[in-house]
Scaffold this motif. Structure first.
Motif, PDB file in Angstrom:
ATOM      1  N   CYS A   1      -0.803  -6.303   4.876  1.00 32.50           N
ATOM      2  CA  CYS A   1      -0.212  -5.431   3.862  1.00 32.50           C
ATOM      3  C   CYS A   1       1.128  -4.861   4.334  1.00 32.50           C
TER       4      CYS A   1
ATOM      5  N   VAL B   1       0.890  -1.166   0.000  1.00 34.80           N
ATOM      6  CA  VAL B   1       0.000   0.000   0.000  1.00 34.80           C
ATOM      7  C   VAL B   1       0.926   1.214   0.000  1.00 34.80           C
TER       8      VAL B   1
ATOM      9  N   LEU C   1      -9.687   3.094   2.869  1.00 30.56           N
ATOM     10  CA  LEU C   1      -8.351   2.727   2.419  1.00 30.56           C
ATOM     11  C   LEU C   1      -8.256   1.205   2.298  1.00 30.56           C
ATOM     12  N   ASP C   2      -7.801   0.738   1.148  1.00 30.67           N
ATOM     13  CA  ASP C   2      -7.727  -0.699   0.879  1.00 30.67           C
ATOM     14  C   ASP C   2      -6.478  -1.270   1.537  1.00 30.67           C
ATOM     15  N   ILE C   3      -6.604  -1.650   2.797  1.00 28.16           N
ATOM     16  CA  ILE C   3      -5.454  -2.127   3.562  1.00 28.16           C
ATOM     17  C   ILE C   3      -5.925  -3.062   4.657  1.00 28.16           C
TER      18      ILE C   3
ATOM     19  N   ASP D   1       0.854   0.261  -5.726  1.00 22.29           N
ATOM     20  CA  ASP D   1      -0.149  -0.483  -4.964  1.00 22.29           C
ATOM     21  C   ASP D   1      -0.340  -1.868  -5.567  1.00 22.29           C
TER      22      ASP D   1
ATOM     23  N   MET E   1       3.124  -1.299   4.282  1.00 24.25           N
ATOM     24  CA  MET E   1       3.005   0.135   4.035  1.00 24.25           C
ATOM     25  C   MET E   1       4.316   0.656   3.464  1.00 24.25           C
TER      26      MET E   1
END
Length: 576
Positions: free
Chosen positions: A433, A410, A427-429, A503, A435
């Motif tokens: 994930c 992400v 937020l697609d997390i 991403d 960062m």
């Protein structure tokens, strides 16, 4: 007149029975200095980073007075002078931006003035490496006196560690575990005395590094700022620098490659800040000493962490001092064959002579080597197609289960992007994930701020997630914690592969193997880099412009390319 007195640099200013000598002495006498002070006494510069804008260093005026007493007692002539004070607490955008500027201030102040030896008064993070770097470029006799850590904080019956408590309580507030009022109530408990951070953050780490290098008297690292013994150490340092001048003992005689390797091992044993990697490399390069990321992996990675201090453990610097301080750590390293015992120190003894009889008074604070806080401490160096020149991670502050991890990226293009999106519930997390933060390296920000320990998304904090893998070309505070990969080199703004990550890319981290990679071919990375433009803002003017043009990458110490090396402290021709 003795030969020693003829060798003093200051005689080029004060020693002549001519017009220049007359003028230099006369101008100085307007401060009330008597004539005998100019008659062949070693002139000791007291290089002071005192500033009320640098809270950690705000008590250094009083420390300077004690240094002066020692200088006078030993027959020297102390002259205090200010230099740029770059403190972390208030200075924006980051104190790292001005570390090299401060070092230039120190170097030219020493070189251009009648100084035979110098006492470096330091405290907050960047002031320690900045002053050592400047003095090293002149290779003058020098001794370091740190301001010392503040007393333990106390809040609701618990100890409060500076910096670390802020990160912890902030995450708890974002998770909804505590209220904003409860968060703010800890503010007055955190910093209750003069001094620098009371955790094993960067300030305490660098104070430990100069002691391990032999550039300070024993116990410099841990005596609390308000303890009377801090003033005794300052007094004795003032006395010692006079003898160092008479002996001709220069900074390069003490800070050798062997002593830098001692410092690397000591950093591992204390669970020191990742910032020490950058600073020690920069300091070594000013002295012409070869030091690289490989040395951290070879000489420090397998050293156990035995100091049980926040953020890796539970105690604070005040407890560390009462337990015996850094001499105990160095003794244990020596007994384990992990110390160059013959390295010289500023007090004239070897490092081993200084520490061989050190006693430990609390083995829960300073643990035995066979019962460490972490078996493999130090700093892990990671390489791969994300960081071909290296990245760093602090294992003792990381989550063991995340030390080998594969996850979806992400990506945040810069710190502003991170701030704008991190709290977005859409937020697609998820916790698996990785960062990724770009454009926060030396050139990209500029200055390489301490933002690498990105706060986790509030929606995950509320689920009970406490750590995730985070990767950036930034730094993080030595008081911070988490599974955080830092100092990715080369940085995104300098064309590093980090800039190519998007991403959804799959990232693999394996700390044991020392690898950090993205599931992309070299051809794909190159194609992406060619297709994109950096989002970093570059300047053509001012200090920031100078910085971006000349700063080296993290693996080279983030010094300016034109400052590397020792230029000496030659006496300039008189212009009068």
């Amino acid at each position: 007149m003795t030969e020693k007195k003829k060798d003093l640099r200051s005689r080029a200013w004060f020693g002549g029975a001519d017009k220049p000598g007359f003028m230099h002495r006369s101008w100085m006498k307007n401060q009330g200095f008597p004539a005998h002070q100019f008659k062949g006494k070693p002139v000791i510069g007291i290089c002071n980073t005192w500033s009320e804008l640098t809270p950690c260093n705000a008590h250094l005026r009083q420390v300077a007075d004690r240094v002066k007493q020692g200088v006078y007692e030993a027959g020297g002539f102390p002259l205090e002078f200010p230099v740029f004070s770059n403190g972390e607490a208030l200075l924006r955008p980051t104190a790292m931006l001005t570390r090299n500027l401060a070092s230039m201030d120190v170097e030219e102040s020493i070189r251009g003035n009648p100084i035979d030896g110098v006492v470096l008064l330091v405290g907050c993070d960047k002031t320690t490496p900045a002053l050592v770097m400047g003095a090293a470029s002149c290779d003058a006799p020098a001794i370091v006196v740190s301001g010392g850590p503040m007393l333990n904080g106390r809040h609701k019956g618990e100890i409060v560690g500076s910096g670390t408590t802020v990160w912890r309580l902030s995450e708890q507030m974002n998770a909804g575990a505590i209220t904003a009022e409860e968060f703010m109530s800890a503010e007055e408990s955190m910093s209750r005395s003069a001094g620098s951070c009371n955790t094993m953050g960067t300030a305490s780490t660098m104070a430990s590094m100069v002691e391990a290098l032999g550039l300070s008297l024993p116990h410099n690292a841990a005596i609390p700022a308000v303890d009377s013994r801090r003033y005794v150490l300052a007094h004795m340092s003032g006395m010692r620098i006079v003898d160092m001048v008479k002996e001709g003992l220069k900074i390069s005689d003490v800070a050798t490659r062997a002593s830098f390797l001692n410092a690397i091992r000591a950093n591992a044993a204390i669970g020191g800040s990742t910032n020490a990697v950058i600073h020690l490399i920069a300091m070594a390069r000013r002295m012409g000493v070869e030091l690289s990321l490989d040395d951290w992996q070879t000489h420090g990675r397998d050293v156990p962490t035995i100091v049980n201090l926040v953020p890796s453990g539970k105690y604070l610097m005040e407890d560390f001092y009462y337990a015996g301080g850094l001499p105990v750590v160095l003794r244990r390293l020596g007994e384990a064959g992990l110390l160059d015992k013959e390295s010289r120190t500023v007090n004239g003894h070897t490092i081993w002579e200084n520490v061989k009889d050190a006693s430990c008074y609390n083995e829960d604070v300073i643990k035995p080597m066979d019962a460490p806080l972490a078996a493999h401490g130090g700093v892990a160096i990671l390489r791969g197609n994300i960081s071909p020149r290296g990245a760093v991670l602090k294992p003792s502050a990381a989550t063991p289960a995340l030390m080998k991890h594969r996850g979806r990226a992400v990506v945040f293009e810069n710190y502003e992007d991170y701030h704008a999106r991190i709290a977005d519930p859409d937020l697609d997390i998820d916790e698996s994930c990785v960062m990724v933060l770009k454009n926060c390296g030396p050139k990209g920000y500029p200055g390489m701020p301490e933002v690498g320990n990105m706060g986790l998304p509030p929606k995950l904090l509320k689920k009970g997630v406490t750590d995730m893998v985070r990767i950036s070309d930034a730094r993080m505070s030595g008081t911070a914690y988490g599974t955080v990969v830092l100092h990715v080199s080369p940085e995104a703004a300098d064309g590093g592969p980090l800039a190519a990550i998007e991403d959804g890319d799959i990232i693999d981290l394996d700390v044991e193997k020392g690898t950090l990679s993205v599931a992309l071919s070299n051809a794909e990375i190159e194609a992406r880099l060619k297709a994109r433009k950096t989002s970093a803002a570059f300047q053509d003017d001012g200090y920031a412009g100078l910085y971006q043009k000349h700063v080296l990458q993290a693996d080279e110490g983030c010094d300016f390319d034109f400052l590397v090396g020792c230029r000496g402290a030659g006496v300039p021709a008189d212009s009068h």
